[in-house]
Design a protein around this motif. Structure first.
Motif, PDB file in Angstrom:
ATOM      1  N   TRP A  87       0.841  -1.206   0.000  1.00  0.00           N
ATOM      2  CA  TRP A  87       0.000   0.000   0.000  1.00  0.00           C
ATOM      3  C   TRP A  87       0.864   1.238   0.000  1.00  0.00           C
ATOM      4  O   TRP A  87       1.804   1.307   0.766  1.00  0.00           O
ATOM      5  CB  TRP A  87      -0.904   0.015   1.226  1.00  0.00           C
ATOM      6  N   PRO A  88       0.565   2.255  -0.786  1.00  0.00           N
ATOM      7  CA  PRO A  88      -0.467   2.280  -1.824  1.00  0.00           C
ATOM      8  C   PRO A  88      -0.097   1.335  -2.961  1.00  0.00           C
ATOM      9  O   PRO A  88       1.069   1.251  -3.342  1.00  0.00           O
ATOM     10  CB  PRO A  88      -0.470   3.719  -2.309  1.00  0.00           C
ATOM     11  N   GLY A  89      -1.115   0.646  -3.517  1.00  0.00           N
ATOM     12  CA  GLY A  89      -0.859  -0.272  -4.615  1.00  0.00           C
ATOM     13  C   GLY A  89      -2.033  -1.189  -4.902  1.00  0.00           C
ATOM     14  O   GLY A  89      -3.081  -1.085  -4.260  1.00  0.00           O
ATOM     15  N   PRO A  90      -1.845  -2.118  -5.877  1.00  0.00           N
ATOM     16  CA  PRO A  90      -2.965  -2.917  -6.384  1.00  0.00           C
ATOM     17  C   PRO A  90      -3.282  -4.161  -5.546  1.00  0.00           C
ATOM     18  O   PRO A  90      -3.517  -5.241  -6.090  1.00  0.00           O
ATOM     19  CB  PRO A  90      -2.501  -3.287  -7.799  1.00  0.00           C
ATOM     20  N   LEU A  91      -3.273  -4.021  -4.234  1.00  0.00           N
ATOM     21  CA  LEU A  91      -3.600  -5.147  -3.360  1.00  0.00           C
ATOM     22  C   LEU A  91      -4.790  -4.789  -2.473  1.00  0.00           C
ATOM     23  O   LEU A  91      -4.755  -3.816  -1.722  1.00  0.00           O
ATOM     24  CB  LEU A  91      -2.404  -5.509  -2.466  1.00  0.00           C
ATOM     25  N   THR A  92      -5.855  -5.594  -2.592  1.00  0.00           N
ATOM     26  CA  THR A  92      -7.030  -5.431  -1.727  1.00  0.00           C
ATOM     27  C   THR A  92      -6.960  -6.507  -0.652  1.00  0.00           C
ATOM     28  O   THR A  92      -6.795  -7.695  -0.970  1.00  0.00           O
ATOM     29  CB  THR A  92      -8.333  -5.593  -2.559  1.00  0.00           C
ATOM     30  N   LEU A  93      -7.065  -6.097   0.599  1.00  0.00           N
ATOM     31  CA  LEU A  93      -7.044  -7.054   1.708  1.00  0.00           C
ATOM     32  C   LEU A  93      -8.447  -7.225   2.267  1.00  0.00           C
ATOM     33  O   LEU A  93      -9.183  -6.252   2.447  1.00  0.00           O
ATOM     34  CB  LEU A  93      -6.121  -6.557   2.826  1.00  0.00           C
ATOM     35  N   ILE A  94      -8.818  -8.467   2.547  1.00  0.00           N
ATOM     36  CA  ILE A  94     -10.094  -8.729   3.220  1.00  0.00           C
ATOM     37  C   ILE A  94      -9.774  -8.861   4.703  1.00  0.00           C
ATOM     38  O   ILE A  94      -9.026  -9.751   5.119  1.00  0.00           O
ATOM     39  CB  ILE A  94     -10.771  -9.996   2.655  1.00  0.00           C
ATOM     40  N   LEU A  95     -10.305  -7.916   5.477  1.00  0.00           N
ATOM     41  CA  LEU A  95      -9.946  -7.814   6.893  1.00  0.00           C
ATOM     42  C   LEU A  95     -11.188  -7.754   7.775  1.00  0.00           C
ATOM     43  O   LEU A  95     -12.283  -7.443   7.304  1.00  0.00           O
ATOM     44  CB  LEU A  95      -9.104  -6.552   7.117  1.00  0.00           C
ATOM     45  N   LEU A 108     -22.413  -5.666   5.701  1.00  0.00           N
ATOM     46  CA  LEU A 108     -21.323  -6.632   5.826  1.00  0.00           C
ATOM     47  C   LEU A 108     -21.590  -7.589   6.978  1.00  0.00           C
ATOM     48  O   LEU A 108     -22.313  -7.252   7.911  1.00  0.00           O
ATOM     49  CB  LEU A 108     -20.002  -5.891   6.100  1.00  0.00           C
ATOM     50  N   GLU A 109     -20.970  -8.766   6.900  1.00  0.00           N
ATOM     51  CA  GLU A 109     -21.082  -9.682   8.035  1.00  0.00           C
ATOM     52  C   GLU A 109     -20.000  -9.322   9.042  1.00  0.00           C
ATOM     53  O   GLU A 109     -20.256  -8.666  10.022  1.00  0.00           O
ATOM     54  CB  GLU A 109     -21.012 -11.127   7.552  1.00  0.00           C
ATOM     55  N   ASN A 110     -18.777  -9.740   8.792  1.00  0.00           N
ATOM     56  CA  ASN A 110     -17.726  -9.307   9.729  1.00  0.00           C
ATOM     57  C   ASN A 110     -16.406  -8.965   9.039  1.00  0.00           C
ATOM     58  O   ASN A 110     -15.414  -8.710   9.698  1.00  0.00           O
ATOM     59  CB  ASN A 110     -17.498 -10.367  10.828  1.00  0.00           C
ATOM     60  N   LYS A 111     -16.426  -8.968   7.686  1.00  0.00           N
ATOM     61  CA  LYS A 111     -15.186  -8.639   6.974  1.00  0.00           C
ATOM     62  C   LYS A 111     -15.459  -7.605   5.897  1.00  0.00           C
ATOM     63  O   LYS A 111     -16.574  -7.489   5.400  1.00  0.00           O
ATOM     64  CB  LYS A 111     -14.595  -9.900   6.341  1.00  0.00           C
ATOM     65  N   ILE A 112     -14.398  -6.872   5.542  1.00  0.00           N
ATOM     66  CA  ILE A 112     -14.497  -5.834   4.503  1.00  0.00           C
ATOM     67  C   ILE A 112     -13.274  -5.920   3.603  1.00  0.00           C
ATOM     68  O   ILE A 112     -12.174  -6.261   4.063  1.00  0.00           O
ATOM     69  CB  ILE A 112     -14.614  -4.433   5.165  1.00  0.00           C
ATOM     70  N   ALA A 113     -13.455  -5.638   2.310  1.00  0.00           N
ATOM     71  CA  ALA A 113     -12.330  -5.572   1.366  1.00  0.00           C
ATOM     72  C   ALA A 113     -11.877  -4.120   1.304  1.00  0.00           C
ATOM     73  O   ALA A 113     -12.678  -3.224   1.085  1.00  0.00           O
ATOM     74  CB  ALA A 113     -12.781  -6.057  -0.011  1.00  0.00           C
ATOM     75  N   ILE A 114     -10.587  -3.892   1.525  1.00  0.00           N
ATOM     76  CA  ILE A 114     -10.081  -2.517   1.624  1.00  0.00           C
ATOM     77  C   ILE A 114      -8.705  -2.401   0.986  1.00  0.00           C
ATOM     78  O   ILE A 114      -7.920  -3.349   1.011  1.00  0.00           O
ATOM     79  CB  ILE A 114     -10.058  -2.074   3.118  1.00  0.00           C
ATOM     80  N   ARG A 115      -8.425  -1.239   0.397  1.00  0.00           N
ATOM     81  CA  ARG A 115      -7.068  -1.000  -0.110  1.00  0.00           C
ATOM     82  C   ARG A 115      -6.768   0.492  -0.173  1.00  0.00           C
ATOM     83  O   ARG A 115      -7.660   1.332  -0.089  1.00  0.00           O
ATOM     84  CB  ARG A 115      -6.847  -1.666  -1.464  1.00  0.00           C
ATOM     85  N   VAL A 116      -5.482   0.788  -0.354  1.00  0.00           N
ATOM     86  CA  VAL A 116      -4.999   2.163  -0.560  1.00  0.00           C
ATOM     87  C   VAL A 116      -4.488   2.227  -1.996  1.00  0.00           C
ATOM     88  O   VAL A 116      -3.497   1.582  -2.330  1.00  0.00           O
ATOM     89  CB  VAL A 116      -3.864   2.522   0.434  1.00  0.00           C
ATOM     90  N   PRO A 117      -5.170   2.972  -2.879  1.00  0.00           N
ATOM     91  CA  PRO A 117      -4.748   3.002  -4.287  1.00  0.00           C
ATOM     92  C   PRO A 117      -3.514   3.878  -4.498  1.00  0.00           C
ATOM     93  O   PRO A 117      -3.331   4.878  -3.804  1.00  0.00           O
ATOM     94  CB  PRO A 117      -5.961   3.608  -4.997  1.00  0.00           C
ATOM     95  N   ASN A 118      -2.703   3.493  -5.473  1.00  0.00           N
ATOM     96  CA  ASN A 118      -1.495   4.270  -5.770  1.00  0.00           C
ATOM     97  C   ASN A 118      -1.777   5.220  -6.937  1.00  0.00           C
ATOM     98  O   ASN A 118      -1.281   5.039  -8.045  1.00  0.00           O
ATOM     99  CB  ASN A 118      -0.345   3.312  -6.105  1.00  0.00           C
ATOM    100  N   HIS A 119      -2.633   6.200  -6.665  1.00  0.00           N
ATOM    101  CA  HIS A 119      -3.011   7.165  -7.707  1.00  0.00           C
ATOM    102  C   HIS A 119      -3.126   8.535  -7.050  1.00  0.00           C
ATOM    103  O   HIS A 119      -3.931   8.723  -6.141  1.00  0.00           O
ATOM    104  CB  HIS A 119      -4.348   6.764  -8.344  1.00  0.00           C
TER     105      HIS A 119
END
Length: 199
Positions: A87-95, A108-119
């Motif tokens: 991060w920042p970059g093309p990786l989405t983490l499910i946390l 959501l149930e208990n997880k979210i997909a999140i990332r920091v874009p490199n733009h």
């Protein structure tokens, strides 16, 4: 629909529209995204309608930094190490999601997909609004787009288009779930498992 450039003025306009509950189409480092304030239930519903997306499929969220991400998710030691590298970059983490409000608004149930874009443009926008729904700007089932003209032809009913020109990328972000320090690839994108495991 208002079209603006990826400059200070355009970013300011887009951030105001997000704060008022509007929908924006914007560039990222991978593909064009469509987003809104993830805490705004009505705006989130509208994104599902625009994309013809099944309501059972959750949408990812973009944020500005690892520190901002930690306001809504829990990162264990291994997840943090991977996030710091990509991060920042093309990786989405499910946390694990720790924010009850966002859990409710995004259904959501208990997880979210999140990332920091490199733009640069998107990061400047995220500095103003912290979090943004970060799903691809296309009708569900269609190919995601790196071309602004294609997005404009395909999608309707949003409020503002932030034009960042053609995006040069290797494709969508790689989606990863980490379970007891084991990396599970949910969707392979710009990064492959070997690159991630070299962390």
């Amino acid at each position: 629909m208002l079209k603006v450039s990826c400059n200070d003025e355009g970013i300011e306009k887009a951030s105001q529209i997000i704060k008022r509950g509007g929908i924006i189409v914007y560039p990222t480092d991978t593909v064009y995204g469509i987003g809104c304030n993830p805490y705004n239930i009505e705006a989130v519903k509208k994104i599902y309608e625009i994309k013809s997306r099944n309501i059972s499929k959750s949408v990812p969220v973009l944020t500005y930094s690892l520190e901002t991400a930690e306001k809504i998710v829990y990162l264990d030691k291994f997840s943090r190490k991977i996030a710091k590298k990509f991060w920042p970059g093309p990786l989405t983490l499910i946390l694990k999601v720790t924010d009850e409000k966002i859990k409710q608004s995004l259904n959501l149930e208990n997880k979210i997909a999140i990332r920091v874009p490199n733009h640069k443009c998107t990061l400047e926008l995220l500095k103003k609004c912290d979090f943004l729904v970060g799903t691809s700007a296309n009708i569900s089932g269609n190919q995601s787009s790196t071309d602004p003209e294609k997005c404009i032809r395909e999608l309707y009913d949003y409020d503002i288009f932030v034009d960042g020109g053609i995006i040069h990328s290797k494709g969508e972000s790689t989606i990863v779930e980490i379970d007891n320090s084991e990396v599970k690839i949910i969707r392979e994108g710009s990064l492959n498992k070997e690159e991630i495991l070299q962390t």
